[in-house]
Design a protein around this motif. Structure first.
Motif, short mmCIF file in Angstrom:
data_model
loop_
_atom_site.label_atom_id
_atom_site.label_comp_id
_atom_site.label_asym_id
_atom_site.label_seq_id
_atom_site.Cartn_x
_atom_site.Cartn_y
_atom_site.Cartn_z
N ILE A 8 -6.37 -26.80 24.95
CA ILE A 8 -5.81 -26.65 23.32
C ILE A 8 -4.76 -27.92 23.62
O ILE A 8 -3.20 -26.97 23.26
CB ILE A 8 -6.17 -25.97 22.98
N ILE A 9 -5.57 -28.39 22.48
CA ILE A 9 -3.67 -29.41 21.88
C ILE A 9 -3.14 -29.17 20.67
O ILE A 9 -4.51 -29.24 19.64
CB ILE A 9 -3.95 -31.34 22.33
N ILE A 10 -1.95 -28.85 20.62
CA ILE A 10 -2.19 -28.69 18.92
C ILE A 10 -0.77 -29.72 18.79
O ILE A 10 0.42 -29.46 19.30
CB ILE A 10 -1.45 -27.32 18.90
N THR A 11 -0.98 -30.15 17.88
CA THR A 11 0.30 -31.18 16.93
C THR A 11 0.84 -30.70 16.11
O THR A 11 0.28 -29.29 15.35
CB THR A 11 -0.35 -32.75 16.13
N THR A 14 5.12 -27.01 17.65
CA THR A 14 6.65 -25.88 18.55
C THR A 14 6.89 -25.16 17.35
O THR A 14 7.71 -24.66 17.28
CB THR A 14 7.53 -26.72 18.98
N ARG A 15 6.39 -25.51 16.31
CA ARG A 15 6.66 -24.93 15.30
C ARG A 15 5.79 -24.52 13.89
O ARG A 15 4.74 -24.98 14.02
CB ARG A 15 8.48 -25.78 13.75
N GLY A 16 6.09 -23.48 12.68
CA GLY A 16 5.33 -23.52 11.83
C GLY A 16 3.76 -22.81 12.28
O GLY A 16 3.24 -22.28 13.45
N LEU A 17 3.00 -23.46 11.11
CA LEU A 17 1.55 -23.14 11.80
C LEU A 17 1.50 -23.57 12.71
O LEU A 17 0.33 -22.39 13.79
CB LEU A 17 0.67 -23.59 10.70
N GLY A 18 1.59 -24.49 13.44
CA GLY A 18 0.95 -24.67 15.09
C GLY A 18 1.82 -23.94 15.38
O GLY A 18 1.00 -23.91 16.70
N LEU A 19 2.75 -23.33 15.32
CA LEU A 19 3.78 -22.69 16.63
C LEU A 19 2.51 -21.35 16.57
O LEU A 19 2.11 -20.38 17.72
CB LEU A 19 4.60 -21.88 16.61
N GLU A 20 2.69 -21.14 15.21
CA GLU A 20 1.92 -19.50 15.55
C GLU A 20 0.38 -19.63 15.98
O GLU A 20 -0.05 -18.42 15.83
CB GLU A 20 1.78 -19.29 13.81
N THR A 21 -0.18 -20.49 15.36
CA THR A 21 -1.46 -20.72 15.86
C THR A 21 -1.52 -20.67 17.55
O THR A 21 -2.02 -20.41 18.30
CB THR A 21 -2.66 -22.09 15.51
N ALA A 22 -0.41 -21.59 18.56
CA ALA A 22 0.05 -21.87 19.83
C ALA A 22 -0.10 -20.30 20.61
O ALA A 22 -0.61 -19.62 21.52
CB ALA A 22 0.64 -22.63 19.42
N VAL A 23 0.77 -19.44 19.81
CA VAL A 23 1.32 -17.99 20.24
C VAL A 23 -0.28 -17.00 20.22
O VAL A 23 -0.90 -16.66 21.19
CB VAL A 23 2.38 -17.26 18.82
N TYR A 24 -1.56 -17.80 18.89
CA TYR A 24 -2.54 -16.43 18.82
C TYR A 24 -3.12 -16.64 19.79
O TYR A 24 -4.09 -16.07 20.41
CB TYR A 24 -2.80 -16.65 17.52
N LEU A 25 -2.97 -18.00 20.17
CA LEU A 25 -4.27 -18.55 21.05
C LEU A 25 -3.88 -18.57 22.48
O LEU A 25 -4.55 -17.35 23.36
CB LEU A 25 -4.23 -20.26 21.10
N SER A 26 -2.54 -18.03 22.90
CA SER A 26 -2.42 -17.39 24.35
C SER A 26 -2.40 -16.38 23.91
O SER A 26 -2.74 -15.49 25.40
CB SER A 26 -0.35 -18.19 24.55
N LYS A 27 -2.67 -15.27 23.14
CA LYS A 27 -3.38 -14.20 23.00
C LYS A 27 -4.52 -13.86 23.50
O LYS A 27 -5.10 -13.12 23.70
CB LYS A 27 -2.55 -13.44 21.99
N GLN A 28 -5.68 -15.12 23.13
CA GLN A 28 -6.72 -15.16 24.01
C GLN A 28 -6.65 -15.86 24.63
O GLN A 28 -8.02 -16.15 25.74
CB GLN A 28 -7.24 -16.24 22.68
N ASN A 29 -5.75 -15.92 25.79
CA ASN A 29 -5.48 -16.29 27.06
C ASN A 29 -5.88 -17.90 27.45
O ASN A 29 -6.88 -18.17 28.52
CB ASN A 29 -7.07 -15.55 27.69
N TRP A 30 -5.67 -18.79 26.51
CA TRP A 30 -5.84 -20.15 25.85
C TRP A 30 -5.00 -21.07 26.39
O TRP A 30 -3.19 -20.68 26.41
CB TRP A 30 -6.86 -20.27 25.27
N ASN A 31 -4.91 -21.86 27.91
CA ASN A 31 -3.96 -23.07 27.95
C ASN A 31 -3.45 -24.16 26.82
O ASN A 31 -4.54 -24.23 26.21
CB ASN A 31 -4.08 -23.89 29.53
N VAL A 64 1.42 -23.82 29.67
CA VAL A 64 2.21 -24.76 28.14
C VAL A 64 3.14 -25.48 28.48
O VAL A 64 4.03 -25.74 29.30
CB VAL A 64 3.32 -24.04 27.44
N ASP A 65 2.26 -27.16 27.98
CA ASP A 65 3.08 -28.07 28.01
C ASP A 65 3.50 -28.97 26.89
O ASP A 65 2.73 -28.92 25.94
CB ASP A 65 1.98 -29.15 29.09
N PHE A 66 4.58 -30.11 26.94
CA PHE A 66 5.14 -30.73 26.20
C PHE A 66 5.12 -31.75 25.92
O PHE A 66 5.89 -32.30 26.54
CB PHE A 66 6.55 -29.89 25.46
N TYR A 67 5.13 -32.68 24.59
CA TYR A 67 5.41 -34.17 24.54
C TYR A 67 5.72 -34.34 23.14
O TYR A 67 5.20 -33.64 22.13
CB TYR A 67 3.26 -34.82 24.62
#
Length: 273
Positions: A8-11, A14-31, A64-67
């Motif tokens: 999943i790509i999240i723009t 690295t912060r705010g709702l984007g980061l909070e959603t990334a943390v939640y998705l990582s708990k579902q074992n997603w890349n 987890v990759d960063f651009y």
């Protein structure tokens, strides 16, 4: 998928709702692939001090990759996605959290409200807010879709706002840009049906992110009273309330849902979108 896990790509990731959603998705074992405007954007409201702290918030068994780049500029978006397409053969989902108000005076894009935050906002500031919200979303979708079309699959979640669903004197530029995202979502959903790509939108109201909590001194008495409410539907959303809906729209649970706008506002605005 990588190792049978969705990518999943999240723009604004690295912060705010984007980061909070990334943390939640990582708990579902997603890349995850996280895109943000700069390598220091996450420092603005003290959410992280360095990129390693951002990584630590994501489970270590996931990719987890960063651009980094300004997504309101199409040439920078194209460069980012050119790199992504070379590295990954398939993207399973895209979430477009990048956006906000006028830029701060630093490279971290700290944001801020316009002095005339209504119809008489300075034209330059109007374009800046519109670009940060609408064009960053448009360019990102436009650059990501070829990979999804190639694989005839994918889920896209755009981010509007509850402010886009009713008339308000203030937040003129912000609400205008977010209302355009709603129509962009519906037009894209119609375009993508033949490829089996689902495109939906969320419209949150106030959410208790780090930025929100750091700007309490600028909030009205009504907001401060609402913040203290012990009743869930009368208070503000927790970041996870938003992340759960994004997860639903990215997952197979929503495989027959497309072109929809889901309000996340505790039932505050009940008129049609």
């Amino acid at each position: 998928m990588i190792n049978n896990k969705p990518l999943i790509i999240i723009t604004g990731g690295t912060r705010g709702l984007g980061l909070e959603t990334a943390v939640y998705l990582s708990k579902q074992n997603w890349n995850l692939i996280l895109i943000d405007i700069s390598k220091s954007a996450f420092k603005v409201y003290g959410e992280s001090q360095n990129i390693n702290q951002v990584k630590e918030k994501i489970l270590k068994n996931n990719i987890v990759d960063f651009y980094f780049g300004d997504l309101s500029k199409e040439n920078q978006v194209k460069k980012i996605f050119s790199k992504i397409k070379k590295k990954y053969k398939k993207i399973d989902g895209l979430v477009t959290f990048a956006g906000g108000d006028i830029k701060g005076n630093d490279k971290r894009a700290s944001g801020g409200k316009a002095i005339n935050n209504n119809l008489f906002i300075k034209t330059k500031q109007f374009h800046e807010i519109f670009n940060r919200n609408f064009y960053s979303t448009y360019y990102t979708i436009k650059s990501c879709l070829p990979l999804m079309k190639k694989n005839s699959s994918g889920k896209i979640v755009t981010i509007s706002s509850i402010l886009a669903t009713f008339g308000t004197e203030h937040e003129f530029a912000y609400s205008s840009s977010k209302s355009n995202i709603i129509h962009l979502t519906r037009a894209t959903a119609s375009h993508c049906r033949k490829w089996g790509i689902n495109v939906n939108c969320i419209a949150p109201s106030g959410v208790k992110t780090a930025r929100f909590m750091n700007t309490l001194k600028n909030r009205s008495k009504h907001d401060l009273k609402r913040l203290k409410s012990k009743r869930k539907l009368l208070s503000f959303a927790e970041p996870e309330d938003v992340a759960k809906v994004v997860y639903f729209l990215l997952s197979d649970l929503s495989s027959f849902i497309s072109g929809q706008v889901i309000k996340i506002d505790g039932g505050e605005i009940l008129s049609p979108t």
